[in-house]
Scaffold this motif. Sequence first.
Motif, PDB file in Angstrom:
ATOM      1  N   ALA A 103       0.924  -1.358  -0.031  1.00 55.91           N
ATOM      2  CA  ALA A 103      -0.238  -0.131  -0.075  1.00 55.91           C
ATOM      3  C   ALA A 103       0.903   1.292  -0.131  1.00 55.91           C
ATOM      4  CB  ALA A 103      -0.974   0.104   1.093  1.00 55.91           C
ATOM      5  N   LEU A 104       0.441   2.201  -0.849  1.00 54.20           N
ATOM      6  CA  LEU A 104       1.155   3.269  -0.893  1.00 54.20           C
ATOM      7  C   LEU A 104       0.238   4.444  -0.388  1.00 54.20           C
ATOM      8  CD1 LEU A 104       2.970   3.416  -4.453  1.00 54.20           C
ATOM      9  CD2 LEU A 104       4.088   2.951  -2.301  1.00 54.20           C
ATOM     10  N   GLN A 105       0.782   5.703   0.130  1.00 52.14           N
ATOM     11  CA  GLN A 105       0.197   6.999   0.280  1.00 52.14           C
ATOM     12  C   GLN A 105       0.602   7.979  -0.011  1.00 52.14           C
ATOM     13  OE1 GLN A 105      -0.242   6.663   4.760  1.00 52.14           O
ATOM     14  NE2 GLN A 105       1.451   7.538   5.206  1.00 52.14           N
ATOM     15  N   LEU A 106      -0.115   9.276  -0.181  1.00 58.61           N
ATOM     16  CA  LEU A 106       0.158  10.441  -0.725  1.00 58.61           C
ATOM     17  C   LEU A 106       1.380  11.102   0.243  1.00 58.61           C
ATOM     18  CD1 LEU A 106      -0.034  12.179  -3.149  1.00 58.61           C
ATOM     19  CD2 LEU A 106      -1.672  13.535  -1.785  1.00 58.61           C
ATOM     20  N   HIS A 107       2.501  11.525  -0.014  1.00 57.07           N
ATOM     21  CA  HIS A 107       3.635  11.883   0.608  1.00 57.07           C
ATOM     22  C   HIS A 107       4.062  13.472   0.400  1.00 57.07           C
ATOM     23  CE1 HIS A 107       7.861  12.043   1.959  1.00 57.07           C
ATOM     24  NE2 HIS A 107       7.533  11.922   2.915  1.00 57.07           N
ATOM     25  N   PRO A 108       2.830  14.572   0.807  1.00 58.30           N
ATOM     26  CA  PRO A 108       3.174  15.882   0.564  1.00 58.30           C
ATOM     27  C   PRO A 108       4.492  16.450   1.285  1.00 58.30           C
ATOM     28  CG  PRO A 108       1.260  15.597   1.971  1.00 58.30           C
ATOM     29  CD  PRO A 108       1.901  14.051   1.873  1.00 58.30           C
ATOM     30  N   HIS A 109       5.037  17.292   0.462  1.00 56.18           N
ATOM     31  CA  HIS A 109       6.109  18.227   1.162  1.00 56.18           C
ATOM     32  C   HIS A 109       5.433  19.023   2.380  1.00 56.18           C
ATOM     33  CE1 HIS A 109       9.027  21.426   1.393  1.00 56.18           C
ATOM     34  NE2 HIS A 109      10.139  20.178   0.800  1.00 56.18           N
ATOM     35  N   PRO A 110       6.192  19.382   3.304  1.00 60.99           N
ATOM     36  CA  PRO A 110       5.875  20.246   4.432  1.00 60.99           C
ATOM     37  C   PRO A 110       5.373  21.659   3.696  1.00 60.99           C
ATOM     38  CG  PRO A 110       7.572  19.076   4.934  1.00 60.99           C
ATOM     39  CD  PRO A 110       7.638  18.851   3.546  1.00 60.99           C
ATOM     40  N   PHE A 111       5.866  22.029   2.686  1.00 57.92           N
ATOM     41  CA  PHE A 111       5.632  23.383   2.039  1.00 57.92           C
ATOM     42  C   PHE A 111       4.011  23.201   1.533  1.00 57.92           C
ATOM     43  CE2 PHE A 111       5.035  25.693  -2.045  1.00 57.92           C
ATOM     44  CZ  PHE A 111       5.151  27.042  -1.405  1.00 57.92           C
ATOM     45  N   GLU A 112       3.704  22.192   1.035  1.00 57.17           N
ATOM     46  CA  GLU A 112       2.291  21.996   0.281  1.00 57.17           C
ATOM     47  C   GLU A 112       1.371  21.874   1.293  1.00 57.17           C
ATOM     48  OE1 GLU A 112       2.444  19.065  -3.515  1.00 57.17           O
ATOM     49  OE2 GLU A 112       3.815  18.329  -1.776  1.00 57.17           O
ATOM     50  N   ARG A 135       4.573  24.114  -6.330  1.00 52.25           N
ATOM     51  CA  ARG A 135       5.311  22.882  -6.054  1.00 52.25           C
ATOM     52  C   ARG A 135       6.366  22.901  -7.357  1.00 52.25           C
ATOM     53  NH1 ARG A 135       5.260  17.669  -5.011  1.00 52.25           N
ATOM     54  NH2 ARG A 135       5.721  16.032  -6.302  1.00 52.25           N
ATOM     55  N   ALA A 136       6.163  23.479  -8.257  1.00 51.22           N
ATOM     56  CA  ALA A 136       7.317  23.542  -9.399  1.00 51.22           C
ATOM     57  C   ALA A 136       8.386  24.500  -8.832  1.00 51.22           C
ATOM     58  CB  ALA A 136       6.672  24.106 -10.594  1.00 51.22           C
ATOM     59  N   LEU A 137       8.269  25.533  -8.192  1.00 53.28           N
ATOM     60  CA  LEU A 137       9.119  26.622  -7.718  1.00 53.28           C
ATOM     61  C   LEU A 137       9.917  26.143  -6.415  1.00 53.28           C
ATOM     62  CD1 LEU A 137       7.407  29.866  -8.679  1.00 53.28           C
ATOM     63  CD2 LEU A 137       9.132  28.477  -9.963  1.00 53.28           C
ATOM     64  N   VAL A 138       9.266  25.262  -5.434  1.00 55.21           N
ATOM     65  CA  VAL A 138       9.738  25.013  -4.363  1.00 55.21           C
ATOM     66  C   VAL A 138       9.938  23.792  -3.829  1.00 55.21           C
ATOM     67  CG1 VAL A 138       9.181  25.485  -1.512  1.00 55.21           C
ATOM     68  CG2 VAL A 138       8.411  27.163  -3.341  1.00 55.21           C
ATOM     69  N   VAL A 139       9.120  22.627  -4.063  1.00 60.05           N
ATOM     70  CA  VAL A 139       9.346  21.474  -3.673  1.00 60.05           C
ATOM     71  C   VAL A 139      10.543  20.727  -4.613  1.00 60.05           C
ATOM     72  CG1 VAL A 139       8.311  19.000  -3.662  1.00 60.05           C
ATOM     73  CG2 VAL A 139       7.108  21.177  -3.308  1.00 60.05           C
ATOM     74  N   PRO A 140      11.619  20.103  -3.972  1.00 62.45           N
ATOM     75  CA  PRO A 140      12.694  19.434  -4.764  1.00 62.45           C
ATOM     76  C   PRO A 140      12.011  18.456  -5.712  1.00 62.45           C
ATOM     77  CG  PRO A 140      13.212  19.650  -2.335  1.00 62.45           C
ATOM     78  CD  PRO A 140      11.537  20.002  -2.739  1.00 62.45           C
ATOM     79  N   ALA A 141      12.783  18.416  -6.868  1.00 60.20           N
ATOM     80  CA  ALA A 141      12.290  17.519  -7.983  1.00 60.20           C
ATOM     81  C   ALA A 141      12.533  16.036  -7.609  1.00 60.20           C
ATOM     82  CB  ALA A 141      13.233  17.805  -9.235  1.00 60.20           C
ATOM     83  N   ASP A 142      13.528  15.780  -6.383  1.00 60.16           N
ATOM     84  CA  ASP A 142      13.662  14.486  -6.023  1.00 60.16           C
ATOM     85  C   ASP A 142      12.666  13.953  -4.799  1.00 60.16           C
ATOM     86  OD1 ASP A 142      14.844  16.114  -4.382  1.00 60.16           O
ATOM     87  OD2 ASP A 142      16.823  14.747  -4.291  1.00 60.16           O
ATOM     88  N   TRP A 143      11.797  14.889  -4.621  1.00 60.90           N
ATOM     89  CA  TRP A 143      10.906  14.298  -3.383  1.00 60.90           C
ATOM     90  C   TRP A 143       9.899  13.618  -3.598  1.00 60.90           C
ATOM     91  CZ3 TRP A 143      10.895  15.816   1.624  1.00 60.90           C
ATOM     92  CH2 TRP A 143       9.449  15.574   2.359  1.00 60.90           C
ATOM     93  N   PRO A 144       9.968  12.320  -3.012  1.00 60.54           N
ATOM     94  CA  PRO A 144       9.004  11.140  -3.372  1.00 60.54           C
ATOM     95  C   PRO A 144       7.600  11.798  -3.183  1.00 60.54           C
ATOM     96  CG  PRO A 144       9.810  10.800  -1.420  1.00 60.54           C
ATOM     97  CD  PRO A 144      10.618  11.997  -1.896  1.00 60.54           C
ATOM     98  N   ARG A 145       6.671  11.631  -4.244  1.00 59.03           N
ATOM     99  CA  ARG A 145       5.249  11.856  -4.153  1.00 59.03           C
ATOM    100  C   ARG A 145       4.443  10.705  -3.496  1.00 59.03           C
ATOM    101  NH1 ARG A 145       2.574  16.185  -3.909  1.00 59.03           N
ATOM    102  NH2 ARG A 145       0.481  15.951  -4.919  1.00 59.03           N
TER     103      ARG A 145
END
Length: 99
Positions: A24-33, A78-88
């Motif tokens: 099972a996978l769950q959404l892993h939002p960045h703290p900024f989001e 998301r495009a400007l702040v969240v790192p590209a390698d952050w696992p979704r």
Amino acid sequence: MALPGESSWLAFRWFLECPACTGALQLHPHPFECAASRWVLIGVAILNGGALLFGVKTPLSLALLSMALVAFGPFIGRALVVPADWPRYAPHASGERKA
């Protein structure tokens, strides 16, 4: 039911299945989001409440611009702040796997 460290106010979620291990996978939002979505909702509520309370009338172009910012703001942030390698997505906290 909320997971440890989560707010129980809105604990609705659904789970995706990992194609590799069928876990099972769950959404892993960045703290900024998480923070940005809260502040956007609070800001929209305050602006709408103030406009309703004081009878502010706005031109259609300004209303459309504000709706576009609310709609596309999370994608821009998301495009400007969240790192590209952050696992979704992340493994579900229960570690549940299908046999």
